[in-house]
Design a protein around this motif. Structure first.
Motif, PDB file in Angstrom:
ATOM      1  N   ALA A 541      84.531  35.960  42.773  1.00  0.00           N
ATOM      2  CA  ALA A 541      85.827  36.314  43.367  1.00  0.00           C
ATOM      3  C   ALA A 541      86.394  37.565  42.710  1.00  0.00           C
ATOM      4  O   ALA A 541      86.934  38.453  43.390  1.00  0.00           O
ATOM      5  CB  ALA A 541      86.802  35.147  43.230  1.00  0.00           C
ATOM      6  N   ASP A 542      86.273  37.673  41.391  1.00  0.00           N
ATOM      7  CA  ASP A 542      86.807  38.843  40.697  1.00  0.00           C
ATOM      8  C   ASP A 542      85.987  40.095  40.991  1.00  0.00           C
ATOM      9  O   ASP A 542      86.539  41.185  41.154  1.00  0.00           O
ATOM     10  CB  ASP A 542      86.848  38.579  39.192  1.00  0.00           C
ATOM     11  N   VAL A 543      84.667  39.947  41.059  1.00  0.00           N
ATOM     12  CA  VAL A 543      83.826  41.093  41.418  1.00  0.00           C
ATOM     13  C   VAL A 543      84.170  41.562  42.827  1.00  0.00           C
ATOM     14  O   VAL A 543      84.290  42.764  43.097  1.00  0.00           O
ATOM     15  CB  VAL A 543      82.332  40.720  41.318  1.00  0.00           C
ATOM     16  N   THR A 544      84.347  40.622  43.726  1.00  0.00           N
ATOM     17  CA  THR A 544      84.718  40.960  45.104  1.00  0.00           C
ATOM     18  C   THR A 544      86.043  41.700  45.153  1.00  0.00           C
ATOM     19  O   THR A 544      86.197  42.698  45.878  1.00  0.00           O
ATOM     20  CB  THR A 544      84.803  39.677  45.954  1.00  0.00           C
ATOM     21  N   TYR A 545      87.015  41.238  44.369  1.00  0.00           N
ATOM     22  CA  TYR A 545      88.339  41.884  44.357  1.00  0.00           C
ATOM     23  C   TYR A 545      88.223  43.333  43.882  1.00  0.00           C
ATOM     24  O   TYR A 545      88.801  44.242  44.490  1.00  0.00           O
ATOM     25  CB  TYR A 545      89.290  41.113  43.464  1.00  0.00           C
ATOM     26  N   ALA A 546      87.479  43.553  42.798  1.00  0.00           N
ATOM     27  CA  ALA A 546      87.315  44.916  42.292  1.00  0.00           C
ATOM     28  C   ALA A 546      86.624  45.793  43.327  1.00  0.00           C
ATOM     29  O   ALA A 546      86.985  46.971  43.503  1.00  0.00           O
ATOM     30  CB  ALA A 546      86.518  44.889  40.987  1.00  0.00           C
ATOM     31  N   MET A 547      85.649  45.237  44.044  1.00  0.00           N
ATOM     32  CA  MET A 547      84.931  46.005  45.053  1.00  0.00           C
ATOM     33  C   MET A 547      85.805  46.284  46.282  1.00  0.00           C
ATOM     34  O   MET A 547      85.582  47.271  46.995  1.00  0.00           O
ATOM     35  CB  MET A 547      83.654  45.269  45.455  1.00  0.00           C
ATOM     36  N   GLN A 548      86.773  45.434  46.543  1.00  0.00           N
ATOM     37  CA  GLN A 548      87.715  45.714  47.631  1.00  0.00           C
ATOM     38  C   GLN A 548      88.520  46.975  47.347  1.00  0.00           C
ATOM     39  O   GLN A 548      88.859  47.733  48.263  1.00  0.00           O
ATOM     40  CB  GLN A 548      88.664  44.529  47.832  1.00  0.00           C
TER      41      GLN A 548
END
Length: 757
Positions: A541-548
């Motif tokens: 979830a955190d990796v996804t947020y940073a990639m957003q």
């Protein structure tokens, strides 16, 4: 006194008593064996010619099984009489397959015993067949591998040998055996390979065909240089056999064995044109790799192959390339791959040029991935106990040893200094120095990052169980610069690894064949999806947020044209100039996902001999945030048209202080002052005079240097660039190109910089 005879010892007497019953039992068993063979010989009749010999082409279907990708072979058959078959072909086939053909009884007992022993030991199944046995198997029996069939084959072969002349057997064999290219029989093979009648074949041509029929996959020169070399080697073995049989002279053999004969190109017509040819080639390679079917069964077994490929997604990829890719640039190669999160199903791809012009599938071959590798390093850092809130050295250059010497990495924009940045900002702006600092901060960082990539779906370079033997990652070494993406990875694998992040950290094996059934509807193969936890759900979830943030305000804003929640990462990779000049950009990437689809886009450039060439100057922008991001948005928009708009998970903000993480929280480090800078706790720490002092200074923690998860440092940050992109609507502009690496040695030349991302 008369000599007395030797008295037998007790042991000798016991031996004689044991040998006698053993001999009796052996004779009885032998008689029973002969009786059994006699009964079987009398009871097994020569069956009618196998109706399945009238082969059916294999059909390949898109996802759903209704729309057809293509057919593998339109069967080519032409029967000719024995008298029209050239003697060189007859002699070559006998020399290649059965040198005792003219004198044996139709079966090879020694070969059968040798094969039985080999099979009993668990080795690969061996045929041990004479020409007569091969003919019987093709014309009368199934290709089932079993002892029962082998026994029946041997008995029928024995009967055929008694009921038919050797000429009739060889004629039938040469009219039925498979020679590759969908050709069954010597006449069809002659037309397919040489555009000639069989009667006109010369020695070299005849020996080539006799060599191919033993293994139409291994000895097919259409399949590459290695196959052509293997074919020439086998041709020379066959020629030597013909010499030993007295059919040709040594001089004739040496001359014919110098090279392959000239053969015509494999003209498959529109069946393999465009991307369809790449798809059919991939499916065929997978069928062979999985052991589902042989090449002859693929071409003529009447199989039905159901793939994961979605026709809509395939069209979306091709339409995006046609829309965005600059025209008229022959050395520019493009590739796309689409994988479904949660299953690993390959839903679509674009392999490059028309298959009839180039058989190299760039979606499988790949290139250096550059900064699109950074999410794997981010995931490894979060798994190691760090947090999106932790800050890292964003100044340039960053020296890996922390002492200002040796190998270092620079940021783009002439080594721009970002100051201390958290992992959100580092990902958003693709800051090389921060990811180098992260790599060195993780205990055993390079190994941890590489293992995270493996877990998410990037294959090891040594993997043997790989589609087309091309799903590999050469250059993925556990070195300090690993996070910057010097490894060569295929787009299909990048898409699958990102799909694991999209699937809450659960990884699935990439696959393209869902099911295979034979002509009778029997299921020969069915894929079963299995997943495993590659990274924790909160980390994903955190990796996804940073990639957003990359798409919202970072290096990949052009991908925002998709118009739905998405996460992604740009990548711009460098290669060394073989002439000793500066490194240059050789490939550019954008990889990203929505909950339904993960897609990787690659642009690269190569010369005639496959060497990398500069993208800069060849296209108007060589950065991943430009053409690749725009192509990604166009492909995803069409592929997901009509699909529901789904949200991505909110950030979990994994807490590096959490006891279950197993690691101490990382100190927030302030960067070392550069020449001319005034030391300040807000800006930097003055260079220490000793290595020990330097290490202590770099480990100092300041509360003011740690931005919140939604903020970034404002020190030394220039206004973001926003060059408008003429290929998109005026309101949409391309991002600042800040995702390449300038890596070099120290001025003294005592260090080696890592390849660029």
């Amino acid at each position: 006194m008369a000599a007395q005879g030797k008295r037998s010892t007790p042991s000798a007497s016991r031996l004689r008593r044991l040998v006698k019953p053993v001999l009796i039992i052996g004779v009885v068993l032998a008689l029973l064996g002969v009786l059994l063979v006699a009964v079987l010989y009398k009871s097994i009749d020569v069956p009618n010619p196998n109706k399945d010999f009238e082969t059916e082409t294999t059909h390949v279907y898109y996802r759903g099984g209704k729309q057809e990708v293509g057919q593998f072979a339109l069967q080519k058959r032409d029967r000719i009489p024995y008298s029209e078959m050239p003697q060189v072909v007859k002699d070559a086939v006998v020399a290649a397959e059965d040198r005792t053909f003219w004198t044996n009884g139709g079966i090879d007992l020694k070969g059968i015993l040798r094969a039985a022993l080999s099979n009993a030991k668990g080795n690969d199944t061996q045929g041990a067949s004479t020409i007569t046995q091969q003919y019987v198997k093709i014309l009368y029996l199934s290709s089932e591998h079993s002892y029962k069939r082998k026994i029946k084959e041997a008995i029928v072969a024995k009967k055929i040998n008694r009921e038919m002349s050797k000429q009739e057997v060889l004629e039938g064999y040469l009219n039925t055996i498979y020679f590759g290219r969908g050709a069954y029989g010597i006449q069809a093979a002659s037309a397919s390979w040489f555009h000639e009648d069989a009667k006109d074949l010369n020695l070299r041509q005849g020996v080539m065909l006799a060599s191919i029929l033993n293994n139409p996959t291994l000895y097919n020169p259409d399949n590459g240089k290695a196959n052509a070399a293997a074919l020439l080697e086998r041709m020379n073995r066959v020629l030597n056999g013909m010499v030993s049989m007295g059919k040709i002279t040594r001089i004739e053999a040496d001359e014919a064995g110098k090279q392959l004969p000239h053969f015509t190109a494999n003209r498959s017509g529109s069946v393999f044109s465009g991307q369809r040819g790449h798809a059919m080639s991939l499916v065929k390679s997978e069928l062979l790799r999985l052991g589902v079917a042989t090449e002859s069964e693929i071409d003529g077994g009447g199989l039905k192959v159901y793939t994961t490929l979605d026709k809509k997604v395939m069209k979306a990829d091709e339409d995006a390339i046609n829309e965005i890719r600059p025209k008229g640039l022959d050395q520019l190669h493009t590739a796309i791959a689409n994988v479904e999160p949660g299953t690993g199903a390959l839903r679509g791809f674009y392999g490059g040029q028309d298959y009839l012009k180039s058989q190299l599938n760039w979606a499988l071959a790949g290139d250096k991935v550059g900064s699109s590798f950074k999410p794997f390093a981010l995931a490894a850092g979060l798994e190691a106990g760090y947090s999106l809130k932790d800050t890292f050295d964003g100044n340039s250059p960053y020296y890996y040893n922390g002492q200002g010497t040796g190998a270092f990495v620079s940021n783009e924009d002439a080594g721009h200094d970002w100051g201390p940045v958290n992992l959100i900002k580092a990902t958003e702006q693709s800051i090389n120095s921060a990811f180098a600092d992260l790599t060195m901060s993780i205990p055993d960082g390079p190994d941890k990052i590489r293992n995270t990539a493996y877990a998410l779906g990037i294959p090891k370079a040594t993997d043997k169980n790989s589609v087309n033997n091309m799903y590999k990652s050469p250059g993925l070494d556990a070195v300090s610069g690993i996070a910057l993406g010097s490894a060569t990875i295929a787009p299909v694998n990048m898409a699958n690894a990102y799909a694991s992040i999209a699937n809450k950290g659960q990884a699935a094996k990439l696959y393209v064949i869902d099911k295979v059934v034979d002509r009778d509807g029997k299921v020969l193969y069915k894929h079963r999806t299995q997943t495993h936890e590659a990274i924790r759900e909160d980390v994903a979830a955190d990796v996804t947020y940073a990639m957003q943030q990359v798409i919202k305000s970072g290096t990949g804003t052009a991908a925002g044209a998709l118009g739905r929640p998405a996460a992604g990462k740009t990548g711009t990779a460098t290669s060394e100039d073989p002439n000793g000049g500066h490194d240059f950009t050789s490939s550019a990437w954008f990889v990203g996902f929505t909950p339904q689809l993960s897609t990787a886009v690659m642009y690269n450039r190569t010369g005639d001999r496959g060497q990398p060439l500069p993208l800069a100057g060849y296209i108007s922008s060589e950065f991943g945030g430009h053409y690749p991001a725009m192509t990604w948005a166009a492909a995803m928009r069409e592929a997901l048209d009509g699909e529901p708009v789904l949200p991505l998970p909110p950030p979990a903000y994994v807490d590096g202080d959490a006891p279950e993480s197993g690691h101490a929280p990382k100190p927030n480090k302030a960067p070392t002052c550069k020449s001319g800078q005034k030391p300040s706790v807000d800006d930097c720490v003055a260079p220490a005079k000793t290595a020990t002092a330097t290490a202590t200074a770099k480990a100092s923690k300041t509360a003011t240097a740690s931005p919140t998860p939604t903020q970034s440092p404002t020190k030394n940050v220039p206004p973001p660039k926003d060059p408008c992109n003429e290929l998109l609507p005026p309101a949409t502009c391309s991002p600042s190109p800040t995702d390449t690496t300038t890596a070099s040695a120290s001025p003294a030349g005592n260090g080696n910089g890592p390849p660029g991302p």
